[in-house]
Design an enzyme around this catalytic site. Structure first.
Site, mmCIF file in Angstrom:
data_model
loop_
_atom_site.group_PDB
_atom_site.id
_atom_site.type_symbol
_atom_site.label_atom_id
_atom_site.label_comp_id
_atom_site.label_asym_id
_atom_site.label_seq_id
_atom_site.Cartn_x
_atom_site.Cartn_y
_atom_site.Cartn_z
ATOM 1 N N LYS A 9 -21.082 58.762 51.285
ATOM 2 C CA LYS A 9 -20.640 57.373 51.485
ATOM 3 C C LYS A 9 -19.224 57.340 52.415
ATOM 4 O O LYS A 9 -18.714 58.284 52.841
ATOM 5 C CB LYS A 9 -20.254 57.186 50.008
ATOM 6 C CG LYS A 9 -21.662 57.000 49.130
ATOM 7 C CD LYS A 9 -20.985 56.553 47.513
ATOM 8 C CE LYS A 9 -22.186 56.312 46.691
ATOM 9 N NZ LYS A 9 -21.747 55.914 45.339
ATOM 10 N N TYR A 49 -27.577 47.984 47.008
ATOM 11 C CA TYR A 49 -27.416 48.046 45.236
ATOM 12 C C TYR A 49 -27.866 46.881 44.478
ATOM 13 O O TYR A 49 -27.261 46.742 43.591
ATOM 14 C CB TYR A 49 -25.934 48.511 45.292
ATOM 15 C CG TYR A 49 -25.272 49.935 45.663
ATOM 16 C CD1 TYR A 49 -25.953 50.980 44.858
ATOM 17 C CD2 TYR A 49 -24.573 50.182 46.771
ATOM 18 C CE1 TYR A 49 -25.414 52.158 45.025
ATOM 19 C CE2 TYR A 49 -24.337 51.527 46.985
ATOM 20 C CZ TYR A 49 -24.951 52.516 46.274
ATOM 21 O OH TYR A 49 -24.708 53.739 46.425
ATOM 22 N N ASN A 112 -17.463 58.256 44.912
ATOM 23 C CA ASN A 112 -17.899 59.368 44.541
ATOM 24 C C ASN A 112 -18.781 60.082 45.631
ATOM 25 O O ASN A 112 -19.782 60.815 45.506
ATOM 26 C CB ASN A 112 -18.756 59.136 43.264
ATOM 27 C CG ASN A 112 -19.823 58.353 43.226
ATOM 28 O OD1 ASN A 112 -20.195 57.657 44.174
ATOM 29 N ND2 ASN A 112 -20.508 58.024 42.235
ATOM 30 N N HIS A 115 -24.805 59.433 47.724
ATOM 31 C CA HIS A 115 -25.764 58.667 47.030
ATOM 32 C C HIS A 115 -26.772 59.479 46.857
ATOM 33 O O HIS A 115 -27.148 60.065 48.069
ATOM 34 C CB HIS A 115 -26.089 57.422 47.272
ATOM 35 C CG HIS A 115 -27.264 56.701 46.952
ATOM 36 N ND1 HIS A 115 -27.126 56.007 45.561
ATOM 37 C CD2 HIS A 115 -28.412 56.477 47.256
ATOM 38 C CE1 HIS A 115 -28.450 55.809 45.358
ATOM 39 N NE2 HIS A 115 -29.205 55.996 46.147
ATOM 40 N N GLU A 126 -35.426 53.178 49.137
ATOM 41 C CA GLU A 126 -34.576 53.410 49.732
ATOM 42 C C GLU A 126 -34.500 53.985 51.186
ATOM 43 O O GLU A 126 -33.784 53.808 52.075
ATOM 44 C CB GLU A 126 -33.685 54.285 48.821
ATOM 45 C CG GLU A 126 -33.189 53.701 47.602
ATOM 46 C CD GLU A 126 -32.280 54.501 46.696
ATOM 47 O OE1 GLU A 126 -31.745 54.033 45.556
ATOM 48 O OE2 GLU A 126 -32.034 55.641 46.875
HETATM 49 P P1 GDP Z 1 -25.653 57.329 40.906
HETATM 50 O O1 GDP Z 1 -27.117 57.249 40.907
HETATM 51 O O2 GDP Z 1 -25.084 58.580 40.364
HETATM 52 O O3 GDP Z 1 -24.809 56.815 42.275
HETATM 53 O O4 GDP Z 1 -25.088 56.280 39.991
HETATM 54 P P2 GDP Z 1 -25.706 54.799 39.695
HETATM 55 O O5 GDP Z 1 -26.962 54.505 40.393
HETATM 56 O O6 GDP Z 1 -25.888 54.536 37.963
HETATM 57 O O7 GDP Z 1 -24.473 53.711 40.269
HETATM 58 C C1 GDP Z 1 -24.379 53.621 41.586
HETATM 59 C C2 GDP Z 1 -22.752 53.716 41.859
HETATM 60 O O8 GDP Z 1 -22.286 52.665 41.259
HETATM 61 C C3 GDP Z 1 -22.300 55.110 41.506
HETATM 62 O O9 GDP Z 1 -22.366 56.054 42.475
HETATM 63 C C4 GDP Z 1 -21.008 54.593 41.443
HETATM 64 O O10 GDP Z 1 -20.189 54.565 42.680
HETATM 65 C C5 GDP Z 1 -20.872 53.171 41.157
HETATM 66 N N1 GDP Z 1 -20.938 53.106 39.527
HETATM 67 C C6 GDP Z 1 -21.905 53.503 38.554
HETATM 68 N N2 GDP Z 1 -21.186 53.261 37.258
HETATM 69 C C7 GDP Z 1 -19.971 52.961 37.313
HETATM 70 C C8 GDP Z 1 -18.939 52.371 36.250
HETATM 71 O O11 GDP Z 1 -19.111 52.347 35.317
HETATM 72 N N3 GDP Z 1 -17.974 52.105 36.789
HETATM 73 C C9 GDP Z 1 -17.475 51.950 38.309
HETATM 74 N N4 GDP Z 1 -16.483 51.610 38.719
HETATM 75 N N5 GDP Z 1 -18.546 52.188 39.281
HETATM 76 C C10 GDP Z 1 -19.796 52.771 38.669
#
Ligand code: GDP
Length: 137
Positions: A9, A49, A112, A115, A126
């Site tokens: 990212k 996303y 973070n 991805h 993807e």
């Molecule tokens: P990943 O697969 O671990 O990347 O997580 P997800 O697919 O659930 O979410 C996609 C991205 O959205 C994550 O990497 C985070 O950057 C963001 N995200 C997910 N959950 C949260 C949340 O509860 N709060 C915020 N601010 N960002 C989130």
């Protein structure tokens, strides 16, 4: 053999961690089958996303992902999806295990660093978001 989509990212690129992150994939036996540095538009980030479009953090996520270049990679190897997720660590870096990419490089759940696809079907979708057959070496 399995393929997964990995994305470094904008924070990972901005903070100069591309090399260290890729080294972790290679040391874990994951091969880079396709790779590109790309600055996504807001529209492209929104599409990538789309699955999160109803979530409260969607707009922040789209703004962040389109805030600077990312590195998109198709990683290949045995259990590539699970292996990549293990190397990444938990979504929230505060909860990520020691030695994971997010524990070592990520600042917050919003920024973070990496991805990774979470299942075979999402990996396929993807990967095709970024790459076509001719991008694979
Ligand atoms: P990943 O697969 O671990 O990347 O997580 P997800 O697919 O659930 O979410 C996609 C991205 O959205 C994550 O990497 C985070 O950057 C963001 N995200 C997910 N959950 C949260 C949340 O509860 N709060 C915020 N601010 N960002 C989130």
């Amino acid at each position: 053999m399995e393929r997964t989509l990995s994305m470094i990212k904008p924070d990972g690129v901005r903070n100069g961690h591309i090399g260290e992150i890729i080294a972790r994939f290679e040391k874990a036996g994951l091969k880079i089958a396709a790779m590109r540095l790309q600055h996504l538009t807001k529209e492209e980030a929104g599409k990538f996303y789309e699955v999160h479009s109803e979530r409260p953090f969607y707009q922040d996520l789209v703004d962040f992902i389109s805030s600077g270049p990312i590195v998109a990679m198709a990683l290949e190897g045995e259990n590539a999806i699970a292996k990549n997720r293990e190397l990444m660590g938990a979504t929230n870096p505060a909860e990520a295990a020691e030695g994971t990419i997010r524990k070592d490089f990520a600042k917050s759940i919003d920024e973070n660093t990496v991805h990774g696809s979470d299942a075979v079907a999402t990996a396929k979708t993807e990967i095709s978001f970024f790459f076509t057959d001719k991008d694979f070496v």
